[in-house]
Motif scaffolding. Structure first.
Motif, mmCIF file in Angstrom:
data_model
loop_
_atom_site.group_PDB
_atom_site.id
_atom_site.type_symbol
_atom_site.label_atom_id
_atom_site.label_comp_id
_atom_site.label_asym_id
_atom_site.label_seq_id
_atom_site.Cartn_x
_atom_site.Cartn_y
_atom_site.Cartn_z
ATOM 1 N N GLY A 116 0.809 -1.210 0.000
ATOM 2 C CA GLY A 116 0.000 0.000 0.000
ATOM 3 C C GLY A 116 0.842 1.259 0.000
ATOM 4 N N ALA A 117 1.934 1.251 0.773
ATOM 5 C CA ALA A 117 2.826 2.407 0.803
ATOM 6 C C ALA A 117 3.497 2.618 -0.551
ATOM 7 C CB ALA A 117 3.872 2.232 1.901
ATOM 8 N N VAL A 118 3.958 1.537 -1.161
ATOM 9 C CA VAL A 118 4.624 1.647 -2.466
ATOM 10 C C VAL A 118 3.644 2.132 -3.529
ATOM 11 C CG1 VAL A 118 5.690 0.304 -4.313
ATOM 12 C CG2 VAL A 118 6.423 -0.025 -1.948
ATOM 13 N N ALA A 119 2.408 1.628 -3.487
ATOM 14 C CA ALA A 119 1.401 2.071 -4.447
ATOM 15 C C ALA A 119 1.170 3.573 -4.329
ATOM 16 C CB ALA A 119 0.098 1.301 -4.235
ATOM 17 N N ASP A 120 1.165 4.083 -3.095
ATOM 18 C CA ASP A 120 0.951 5.511 -2.905
ATOM 19 C C ASP A 120 2.149 6.316 -3.386
ATOM 20 O OD1 ASP A 120 -1.081 7.383 -1.537
ATOM 21 O OD2 ASP A 120 0.857 8.079 -0.769
ATOM 22 N N ILE A 121 3.352 5.813 -3.143
ATOM 23 C CA ILE A 121 4.546 6.498 -3.647
ATOM 24 C C ILE A 121 4.475 6.642 -5.160
ATOM 25 C CG2 ILE A 121 7.042 6.236 -3.982
ATOM 26 C CD1 ILE A 121 7.174 5.053 -1.158
ATOM 27 N N GLU A 122 4.005 5.616 -5.826
ATOM 28 C CA GLU A 122 3.905 5.679 -7.291
ATOM 29 C C GLU A 122 2.966 6.785 -7.740
ATOM 30 O OE1 GLU A 122 2.758 1.722 -8.334
ATOM 31 O OE2 GLU A 122 4.797 0.912 -8.141
ATOM 32 N N THR A 123 1.884 7.012 -6.993
ATOM 33 C CA THR A 123 0.952 8.077 -7.377
ATOM 34 C C THR A 123 1.540 9.458 -7.120
ATOM 35 O OG1 THR A 123 -0.181 8.224 -5.225
ATOM 36 C CG2 THR A 123 -0.980 6.558 -6.787
ATOM 37 N N GLN A 124 2.442 9.578 -6.151
ATOM 38 C CA GLN A 124 3.043 10.870 -5.803
ATOM 39 C C GLN A 124 4.188 11.258 -6.737
ATOM 40 O OE1 GLN A 124 1.795 12.936 -3.443
ATOM 41 N NE2 GLN A 124 0.185 11.421 -3.078
ATOM 42 N N ARG A 125 4.751 10.289 -7.437
ATOM 43 C CA ARG A 125 5.796 10.526 -8.432
ATOM 44 C C ARG A 125 6.961 11.368 -7.883
ATOM 45 N NH1 ARG A 125 4.264 9.173 -13.501
ATOM 46 N NH2 ARG A 125 5.796 10.599 -14.414
ATOM 47 N N PRO A 126 7.610 10.904 -6.815
ATOM 48 C CA PRO A 126 8.756 11.648 -6.278
ATOM 49 C C PRO A 126 9.934 11.612 -7.239
ATOM 50 C CG PRO A 126 8.647 9.494 -5.270
ATOM 51 C CD PRO A 126 7.401 9.620 -6.101
ATOM 52 N N ASP A 127 10.835 12.567 -7.073
ATOM 53 C CA ASP A 127 12.048 12.589 -7.891
ATOM 54 C C ASP A 127 13.060 11.546 -7.429
ATOM 55 O OD1 ASP A 127 11.517 14.998 -9.623
ATOM 56 O OD2 ASP A 127 11.327 15.919 -7.648
ATOM 57 N N HIS A 128 13.051 11.229 -6.131
ATOM 58 C CA HIS A 128 14.042 10.298 -5.599
ATOM 59 C C HIS A 128 13.487 9.628 -4.352
ATOM 60 C CE1 HIS A 128 18.271 9.027 -6.016
ATOM 61 N NE2 HIS A 128 18.220 8.808 -4.709
ATOM 62 N N ILE A 129 13.947 8.387 -4.101
ATOM 63 C CA ILE A 129 13.518 7.631 -2.934
ATOM 64 C C ILE A 129 14.735 7.286 -2.090
ATOM 65 C CG2 ILE A 129 12.413 5.517 -2.105
ATOM 66 C CD1 ILE A 129 10.837 5.409 -4.711
ATOM 67 N N PRO A 130 14.923 7.915 -0.936
ATOM 68 C CA PRO A 130 15.939 7.460 0.013
ATOM 69 C C PRO A 130 15.364 6.354 0.896
ATOM 70 C CG PRO A 130 15.180 9.689 0.563
ATOM 71 C CD PRO A 130 14.320 9.179 -0.533
ATOM 72 N N LEU A 131 16.089 5.260 0.992
ATOM 73 C CA LEU A 131 15.651 4.095 1.779
ATOM 74 C C LEU A 131 16.716 3.835 2.837
ATOM 75 C CD1 LEU A 131 13.949 1.635 2.405
ATOM 76 C CD2 LEU A 131 14.799 0.548 0.344
ATOM 77 N N THR A 132 16.375 4.134 4.097
ATOM 78 C CA THR A 132 17.392 4.146 5.155
ATOM 79 C C THR A 132 17.480 2.817 5.903
ATOM 80 O OG1 THR A 132 15.774 5.322 6.554
ATOM 81 C CG2 THR A 132 17.459 6.649 5.462
ATOM 82 N N GLY A 133 17.623 1.736 5.160
ATOM 83 C CA GLY A 133 17.988 0.447 5.737
ATOM 84 C C GLY A 133 16.830 -0.379 6.253
ATOM 85 N N GLY A 134 17.198 -1.584 6.725
ATOM 86 C CA GLY A 134 16.211 -2.489 7.283
ATOM 87 C C GLY A 134 15.402 -3.238 6.241
ATOM 88 N N LEU A 135 16.026 -3.623 5.131
ATOM 89 C CA LEU A 135 15.300 -4.371 4.108
ATOM 90 C C LEU A 135 15.123 -5.834 4.504
ATOM 91 C CD1 LEU A 135 16.522 -1.861 2.455
ATOM 92 C CD2 LEU A 135 16.133 -3.318 0.452
ATOM 93 N N VAL A 136 16.145 -6.416 5.138
ATOM 94 C CA VAL A 136 16.098 -7.842 5.446
ATOM 95 C C VAL A 136 16.077 -8.025 6.957
ATOM 96 C CG1 VAL A 136 17.238 -8.397 3.266
ATOM 97 C CG2 VAL A 136 18.609 -8.166 5.349
ATOM 98 N N ASN A 137 16.271 -9.264 7.411
ATOM 99 C CA ASN A 137 16.079 -9.570 8.819
ATOM 100 C C ASN A 137 17.283 -10.269 9.445
ATOM 101 O OD1 ASN A 137 13.045 -8.822 8.993
ATOM 102 N ND2 ASN A 137 13.156 -10.172 7.218
ATOM 103 N N VAL A 138 17.723 -11.384 8.868
ATOM 104 C CA VAL A 138 18.848 -12.126 9.452
ATOM 105 C C VAL A 138 19.916 -12.449 8.411
ATOM 106 C CG1 VAL A 138 17.425 -13.090 11.301
ATOM 107 C CG2 VAL A 138 17.726 -14.389 9.180
ATOM 108 N N VAL A 139 19.916 -11.738 7.297
ATOM 109 C CA VAL A 139 20.899 -11.809 6.207
ATOM 110 C C VAL A 139 21.077 -13.203 5.614
ATOM 111 C CG1 VAL A 139 22.105 -9.733 6.949
ATOM 112 C CG2 VAL A 139 22.978 -11.903 7.683
ATOM 113 N N LEU A 140 19.998 -13.909 5.392
ATOM 114 C CA LEU A 140 20.046 -15.090 4.537
ATOM 115 C C LEU A 140 20.265 -14.632 3.099
ATOM 116 C CD1 LEU A 140 16.926 -16.919 6.001
ATOM 117 C CD2 LEU A 140 19.319 -17.525 6.436
ATOM 118 N N ARG A 141 21.008 -15.424 2.328
ATOM 119 C CA ARG A 141 21.234 -15.021 0.934
ATOM 120 C C ARG A 141 19.909 -14.859 0.192
ATOM 121 N NH1 ARG A 141 24.832 -14.469 -3.092
ATOM 122 N NH2 ARG A 141 24.161 -15.070 -5.189
#
Length: 306
Positions: free
Chosen positions: A48-73
Motif C-alpha cells: 500500500g505504501a509503495v502504491a501511494d509512492i507511485e501516485t506521488q511521483r517523487p524525484d528520488h527515494i531514500p531508503l534508510t535500511g532495514g530491508l532484510v532480517n537475518v541476512v540469509l542469501r
C-alpha cells in the motif's frame, strides 16, 4: 522543487531457512521473526505504501535500511527483486541498517546484490563496506549516505559510524555546503543521545559534534520504526532529524500503521524550504493518506502548519 519519498525498515518477509544456516545470531532473529515480527511487518502494508509512492511521483527515494532480517542469501535476492520493481538505481538511494549486516557475510553474497542502489555518483556499483559515505547530487540536492551497520552480539541492535567515516562525511558536507547544495544526510540509527543502550548509535556524540561544525539541512533515519522529529545543533541553527515509521508496519501494530515521508525541497532566498508531509496507510491498505505536515526553513526556523 525536488521531492523525496523517504521510507525505511520494510523488513521484507522472511524465507524459510535450513537448520545449518541458523548456527549463530541468526537463530534468535529467525525465532523472533516467526514468533513476533511476522505480525508487525506485513507485505500488504508495504504494498500500500509503495502504491501511494507511485501516485506521488517523487524525484528520488531514500531508503534508510532495514530491508532484510537475518541476512540469509535468499533475503538479499528477494531484496534485489523488490528494489528493481520499486525503481531504477539512479532514483533510489539505499543505505544499510543493522539487520542488513546481522552477521558477517561476504559483500558479494549480501549487500553487493544491491550495489547499484548504494553506489556514489560515477560508480556503477558499490564494491565494499568502505564505500561509505556516499554522495549523490540531484538537482541542487546532495544525498550523503552513511552506514551504521556493524554485526553485533545477540540482543544488541546498536550501530557504529567510526571516526574515519565521520571525518569523510565532514569533508563531503563542507564541500557541498560551499557548492550551495541542500545537504540531506541518510543514516539508519538516529544520531541522538537519548536512545536505548541496546539500540543506540554508539558515536552519536561525535556525529553531532561534526554537524555542529559543518551543518546540513536535514538528517533522515529509520531504525525506531516510528515517525519522530528531533533537532540537533548546527552552526547556523537547529538541524531537523526526521525518523520514519516502518514502511511495512501492520495497522494496529505497536508502531502504528505504515508510513513514509514526502519531503518537498525548494530554494528560499539564500536557504532552503523543506515541506515534510507524513503519509500513513489507509484502513484498507489500498494506499496512504495525509497524516500531518511540517515546514522547515533552513537554516534557522521550523513551523508546524498542520
Amino acid at each position: 522543487m525536488f521531492t523525496l519519498a523517504h521510507l525505511s525498515d520494510p523488513h521484507l518477509p522472511m524465507p524459510a531457512a535450513r537448520p545449518g544456516q541458523l548456527l549463530n545470531k541468526r537463530a534468535t532473529g529467525y525465532l523472533n521473526w516467526w514468533r513476533n515480527r511476522v505480525h508487525l511487518h506485513v507485505p500488504e502494508a508495504l504494498a500500500g505504501a509503495v502504491a501511494d509512492i507511485e501516485t506521488q511521483r517523487p524525484d528520488h527515494i531514500p531508503l534508510t535500511g532495514g530491508l532484510v532480517n537475518v541476512v540469509l542469501r535468499a533475503e538479499f535476492c528477494r531484496g534485489a527483486q523488490w528494489l528493481e520493481a520499486l525503481g531504477p538505481a539512479d532514483r533510489i538511494t539505499v543505505i544499510p541498517g543493522n539487520h542488513d549486516v546481522y552477521v558477517p557475510i561476504p559483500w558479494h553474497e549480501g549487500l553487493g546484490l544491491w550495489g547499484a542502489y548504494m553506489a556514489a555518483d560515477g560508480q556503477p556499483s558499490a564494491q565494499g563496506f568502505d564505500v561509505f559515505p556516499t554522495i549523490r547530487r540531484r538537482d541542487g540536492v546532495a544525498l550523503i549516505g552513511l552506514s551504521t551497520g556493524v554485526p553485533k552480539p545477540p540482543l544488541l541492535a546498536t550501530g557504529d559510524l567510526g571516526g574515519a567515516q565521520i571525518s569523510r562525511a565532514e569533508q563531503l558536507l563542507a564541500e557541498t555546503g560551499r557548492e550551495g547544495l541542500c545537504r540531506i544526510v541518510l543514516i539508519h540509527h538516529p544520531p541522538l543521545l537519548d536512545q536505548s543502550r541496546f539500540k543506540h548509535l554508539t558515536d552519536a556524540a561525535a556525529f553531532q559534534a561534526m554537524i555542529r561544525r559543518v551543518g546540513c539541512e536535514a538528517i533522515l533515519h529509520g531504525h525506531n520504526h516510528r515517525s519522530e522529529i528531533a533537532r540537533i545543533a548546527g552552526p547556523r541553527g537547529p538541524v531537523p532529524v526526521l525518523g520514519v515509521t516502518s514502511a511495512s508496519a501492520a495497522p494496529g501494530s505497536k508502531y502504528g500503521r505504515a508510513r513514509y515521508h514526502l519531503i518537498r525541497i525548494e530554494r528560499e532566498g539564500e536557504g532552503w524550504r523543506l515541506q515534510l508531509g507524513i503519509r500513513a496507510l489507509k484502513a484498507d491498505a489500498s494506499g496512504c493518506e495525509p497524516d500531518g505536515e511540517l515546514v522547515f526553513h533552513s537554516p534557522v526556523t521550523a513551523a508546524m502548519v498542520a
